[in-house]
Design a protein around this motif. Structure first.
Motif, PDB file in Angstrom:
ATOM      1  N   ARG A   1       0.834  -1.220   0.000  1.00 29.90           N
ATOM      2  CA  ARG A   1       0.000   0.000   0.000  1.00 29.90           C
ATOM      3  C   ARG A   1       0.860   1.257   0.000  1.00 29.90           C
ATOM      4  NH1 ARG A   1      -5.309   0.320   1.364  1.00 29.90           N
ATOM      5  NH2 ARG A   1      -6.418  -1.625   1.778  1.00 29.90           N
ATOM      6  N   THR A   2       1.973   1.206   0.730  1.00 28.38           N
ATOM      7  CA  THR A   2       2.797   2.404   0.876  1.00 28.38           C
ATOM      8  C   THR A   2       3.621   2.677  -0.387  1.00 28.38           C
ATOM      9  OG1 THR A   2       2.935   1.973   3.250  1.00 28.38           O
ATOM     10  CG2 THR A   2       4.580   3.494   2.322  1.00 28.38           C
TER      11      THR A   2
ATOM     12  N   THR B   1       2.632   8.025  -1.568  1.00 28.41           N
ATOM     13  CA  THR B   1       1.292   8.623  -1.542  1.00 28.41           C
ATOM     14  C   THR B   1       0.502   7.934  -0.413  1.00 28.41           C
ATOM     15  OG1 THR B   1       0.718   7.040  -3.261  1.00 28.41           O
ATOM     16  CG2 THR B   1       1.258   9.264  -3.989  1.00 28.41           C
ATOM     17  N   PRO B   2      -0.620   8.499   0.031  1.00 27.72           N
ATOM     18  CA  PRO B   2      -1.372   7.863   1.133  1.00 27.72           C
ATOM     19  C   PRO B   2      -1.716   6.401   0.811  1.00 27.72           C
ATOM     20  CG  PRO B   2      -2.209  10.060   0.712  1.00 27.72           C
ATOM     21  CD  PRO B   2      -1.216   9.780  -0.381  1.00 27.72           C
ATOM     22  N   ALA B   3      -1.578   5.549   1.843  1.00 28.10           N
ATOM     23  CA  ALA B   3      -1.722   4.111   1.637  1.00 28.10           C
ATOM     24  C   ALA B   3      -3.180   3.694   1.485  1.00 28.10           C
ATOM     25  CB  ALA B   3      -1.078   3.370   2.807  1.00 28.10           C
TER      26      ALA B   3
ATOM     27  N   SER C   1      -5.016   3.355   4.085  1.00 22.95           N
ATOM     28  CA  SER C   1      -5.279   2.716   5.375  1.00 22.95           C
ATOM     29  C   SER C   1      -4.334   3.372   6.369  1.00 22.95           C
ATOM     30  CB  SER C   1      -4.993   1.208   5.313  1.00 22.95           C
ATOM     31  OG  SER C   1      -4.768   0.697   6.624  1.00 22.95           O
ATOM     32  N   TRP C   2      -4.888   4.029   7.373  1.00 20.26           N
ATOM     33  CA  TRP C   2      -4.025   4.694   8.360  1.00 20.26           C
ATOM     34  C   TRP C   2      -3.155   3.661   9.075  1.00 20.26           C
ATOM     35  CZ3 TRP C   2      -6.002   7.088  13.574  1.00 20.26           C
ATOM     36  CH2 TRP C   2      -4.964   7.805  14.175  1.00 20.26           C
TER      37      TRP C   2
ATOM     38  N   ASP D   1      -0.169   2.343   6.921  1.00 19.44           N
ATOM     39  CA  ASP D   1       0.562   3.359   6.150  1.00 19.44           C
ATOM     40  C   ASP D   1       1.977   3.520   6.724  1.00 19.44           C
ATOM     41  OD1 ASP D   1       1.549   5.626   4.912  1.00 19.44           O
ATOM     42  OD2 ASP D   1      -0.409   6.618   4.865  1.00 19.44           O
TER      43      ASP D   1
ATOM     44  N   ASP E   1       3.179   7.111   7.090  1.00 17.94           N
ATOM     45  CA  ASP E   1       2.688   7.752   8.311  1.00 17.94           C
ATOM     46  C   ASP E   1       3.508   7.292   9.519  1.00 17.94           C
ATOM     47  OD1 ASP E   1       0.417   9.397   9.577  1.00 17.94           O
ATOM     48  OD2 ASP E   1       0.385   7.542  10.748  1.00 17.94           O
TER      49      ASP E   1
END
Ligand SMILES: *Cc1c(COP(=O)(O)O)cnc(C)c1O
Length: 375
Positions: free
Chosen positions: A70-71, A213-215, A217-218, A221, A224
């Motif tokens: 995701r990341t 870019t934003p994954a 999913s917090w 991520d 993050d």
């Protein structure tokens, strides 16, 4: 009971003992322990902390793999090529697809190492592919793939790579500093590091984390997570960590260094694997793979072709003798699988072979040769 499975593995008594206290993870004392685990992992990986960060994440290896994908693979423009090495290749493709990433599958011949030229051809054929997802040690087959050779063609094609090193890191070599195409390597606390389950780690390039870019999913991520570490310090978590697992991990990392590092650990696993192969052959059983493609982490052995054979019965017989193996098989033809990793020595393997011999006799298995595939 000795676990002969490819993770979670049998651990050293000192690793188990590290888990017997209550811990306040936001307390300053724990922060030092957590920061020390991270710096020990960077040292083990032989990377420059200005180039790579190590990012611990609550959860097992799948959580780490999903977070890394995701990341690193952008949801809109990313394209992930996944060589289908076996179950874990298939799982990586599924993880990425369910995370909304575009996946291109690359079938490869079963039970053989990935041909770098096949990856090069797939990258030539599709200029939109941004990443290759490689399973280093494919735990379902026991085959070890070559991240240096695959990485070289990925680098030459100007693409990036994500490596599932879950059953590899801590034993099999990985020259991250020499492979800038590798944006992320994922592993866990409970396989070749010989710690407890509950944590995954990703070694990631800081330049890639900064661009991420934003994954979507917090929780998963890693960008993050990285920014949190930068802002709050290497000893802080975003959410409650499995603190006892981290405490055990620190002890496991000290034992890893005392043993002589990854090379010494690999030598022990190879000795285990060799003793297992010779022992199985000596009692009439046939390993699934030829020695040339058999990796040192896990071995599948062909099931005897005999009406008295039952995997579940066999597993119970072995448990009665102090050894626990997987109660399922993951090969097209029946087999049983044995892990060679964890706090296990060659002498343990000799004991295991004797127990297998006794278990088969007590089950009444007459023919130990494998089932032949129908023509
Ligand atoms: C064990 C393993 C994983 C992760 O499994 P989890 O159960 O999620 O920890 C991923 N890839 C490979 C190759 C593995 O061996």
């Amino acid at each position: 009971m000795l676990l002969l499975i490819p993770g979670p593995v049998s651990t050293h008594p000192a690793v188990k003992a590290a888990m017997t206290r209550d811990i306040a993870p936001w307390d300053d004392d724990f922060r030092a322990l957590y920061a020390s685990v991270r710096s020990k992992l960077l040292a083990l990986a032989e990377v420059d902390p200005a180039v790579h960060a190590v990012l611990p994440l609550q959860g097992c290896g799948h959580f780490g793999m999903e977070a890394a994908i995701r990341t690193m693979v952008p949801a809109d423009t990313g394209r992930l090529l996944v060589p289908l090495t076996g179950s874990y290749g298939v799982r990586m493709a599924r993880l990425a697809r369910e995370a909304g990433r575009h996946v291109i599958e690359l079938p490869i011949p079963p039970f053989s190492p990935i041909e770098p030229s096949a990856v090069a051809a797939a990258l030539r054929a599709d200029a939109a592919i941004t990443h290759v997802g490689l399973v280093y040690s494919e735990t379902s087959t026991g085959v070890v793939h070559d991240p240096a050779a695959v990485g070289a063609v990925v680098r030459a094609a100007g693409r990036a790579m994500i490596v599932d090193a879950v059953s590899a890191f801590g034993a099999l070599p990985l020259a991250l500093a020499a492979q800038p195409e590798i944006q992320a390597v994922v592993f866990t606390s409970n396989k070749c590091l010989e710690g407890m389950p509950g944590l995954s780690f990703t070694l990631a390039r800081i330049d890639a984390l900064e661009r991420a870019t934003p994954a979507g999913s917090w929780c998963l991520d890693l960008g993050d997570l990285f920014r949190h570490t930068r802002g709050h310090g290497a000893g802080t978590f975003r959410f409650t960590p499995p603190a006892q697992v981290l405490a055990a991990c620190e002890v496991a990392l000290d034992l890893h260094r005392q043993e002589g590092g990854a090379a010494a650990r690999l030598a022990r696993y190879r000795a285990n694997s060799r003793a297992l192969r010779h022992g199985m052959e000596a009692i009439g059983l046939i390993p699934y793979l030829a020695p040339g493609v058999q990796g040192p982490i896990v071995m599948n052995v062909r099931a005897p072709d005999d009406p008295a054979w039952s995997l579940q019965h066999f597993v119970r017989e072995l448990k009665d003798r102090g050894f626990l193996i997987s109660n399922f098989f993951d090969t097209p033809e029946p087999s049983f699988r044995v892990g060679c990793i964890g706090q296990v020595t060659e002498a343990d393997m000799h004991g295991f072979v004797t127990s297998v011999d006794m278990a088969l006799s007590s089950m009444g298995v007459q023919n130990r040769g494998p089932a032949r595939r129908a023509a």
